[in-house]
Design a protein around this motif. Sequence first.
Motif, PDB file in Angstrom:
ATOM      1  N   ARG A  31     -18.235  29.531 -16.512  1.00  0.00           N
ATOM      2  CA  ARG A  31     -19.450  30.164 -16.018  1.00  0.00           C
ATOM      3  C   ARG A  31     -19.199  30.598 -14.588  1.00  0.00           C
ATOM      4  O   ARG A  31     -18.237  30.153 -13.962  1.00  0.00           O
ATOM      5  CB  ARG A  31     -20.645  29.218 -16.100  1.00  0.00           C
ATOM      6  CG  ARG A  31     -20.618  28.110 -15.051  1.00  0.00           C
ATOM      7  CD  ARG A  31     -21.721  27.111 -15.145  1.00  0.00           C
ATOM      8  NE  ARG A  31     -22.989  27.622 -14.658  1.00  0.00           N
ATOM      9  CZ  ARG A  31     -24.106  26.920 -14.651  1.00  0.00           C
ATOM     10  NH1 ARG A  31     -24.113  25.681 -15.123  1.00  0.00           N
ATOM     11  NH2 ARG A  31     -25.220  27.424 -14.193  1.00  0.00           N
ATOM     12  N   ARG A  79     -23.269  25.284 -20.252  1.00  0.00           N
ATOM     13  CA  ARG A  79     -23.737  23.901 -20.333  1.00  0.00           C
ATOM     14  C   ARG A  79     -22.694  22.865 -19.934  1.00  0.00           C
ATOM     15  O   ARG A  79     -22.997  21.952 -19.164  1.00  0.00           O
ATOM     16  CB  ARG A  79     -24.288  23.613 -21.738  1.00  0.00           C
ATOM     17  CG  ARG A  79     -25.140  22.342 -21.773  1.00  0.00           C
ATOM     18  CD  ARG A  79     -25.487  21.896 -23.178  1.00  0.00           C
ATOM     19  NE  ARG A  79     -24.336  21.463 -23.954  1.00  0.00           N
ATOM     20  CZ  ARG A  79     -23.644  20.343 -23.735  1.00  0.00           C
ATOM     21  NH1 ARG A  79     -23.953  19.550 -22.747  1.00  0.00           N
ATOM     22  NH2 ARG A  79     -22.627  20.026 -24.497  1.00  0.00           N
ATOM     23  N   ASP A  82     -22.707  22.355 -16.122  1.00  0.00           N
ATOM     24  CA  ASP A  82     -23.952  22.115 -15.384  1.00  0.00           C
ATOM     25  C   ASP A  82     -23.760  21.114 -14.248  1.00  0.00           C
ATOM     26  O   ASP A  82     -24.243  21.320 -13.139  1.00  0.00           O
ATOM     27  CB  ASP A  82     -25.068  21.626 -16.324  1.00  0.00           C
ATOM     28  CG  ASP A  82     -25.646  22.735 -17.187  1.00  0.00           C
ATOM     29  OD1 ASP A  82     -25.369  23.921 -16.916  1.00  0.00           O
ATOM     30  OD2 ASP A  82     -26.383  22.402 -18.139  1.00  0.00           O
ATOM     31  N   ALA A  86     -24.213  21.880 -10.283  1.00  0.00           N
ATOM     32  CA  ALA A  86     -25.200  21.120  -9.512  1.00  0.00           C
ATOM     33  C   ALA A  86     -24.550  20.449  -8.299  1.00  0.00           C
ATOM     34  O   ALA A  86     -25.111  20.472  -7.196  1.00  0.00           O
ATOM     35  CB  ALA A  86     -25.868  20.069 -10.402  1.00  0.00           C
TER      36      ALA A  86
END
Length: 194
Positions: A31, A79, A82, A86
């Motif tokens: 991502r 996913r 993530d 974060a």
Amino acid sequence: MLPLEDGRLAGLHARLAARAEQEGLLEVAYRTVDSPVGPLLLAATPQGLVRIAYEREGFDAVLETLAARIGPRVLAAPRPLDAAAAELEEYFAGNRRAFDLPLDHALSSGFRAVVQRALPRIDYGRTRTYQEVAELVGNPRAVRAVGTACATNPLPLVVPCHRVLRSDGSLGGYLGGAEAKTLLLALEREGSAA
């Protein structure tokens, strides 16, 4: 045949990524995230975060390298990344000083891997010289090899090669560029003073 609407296409892609992950078919998930140093590409294998790339490296070229070196099943699947996204967000906000992520060191070997595994021992807000890192890993004559290990670090930021400077205190090279290295060092100086 009519083209799919963007929303339906995104939904299909999300289901494909989830299914590939669920069935163990996904070798590399990736991502992109925005950051103060520009867009970053994050990539992970089932073992952990394997690559962080700066836009200047060319995301397509990085993905091609991952496909060649790790496996061809590379898919945009946010996913699994993530937690990494974060933690990077917390780092850039000044709320994180160390990363707590599983890492996959598959892209490093030999002395480079030894150096890269030692870099997290340089504390947040601190710097070391290439010479000091060479001494830290038990090979004081390997100053240039330490420079090469930093320059080829597949996990910049998380494995903090930006904290390594030349003996005269100047920046030296950095995969993300001098501006990114300067910004990261300033961010950490600010954060460690708070």
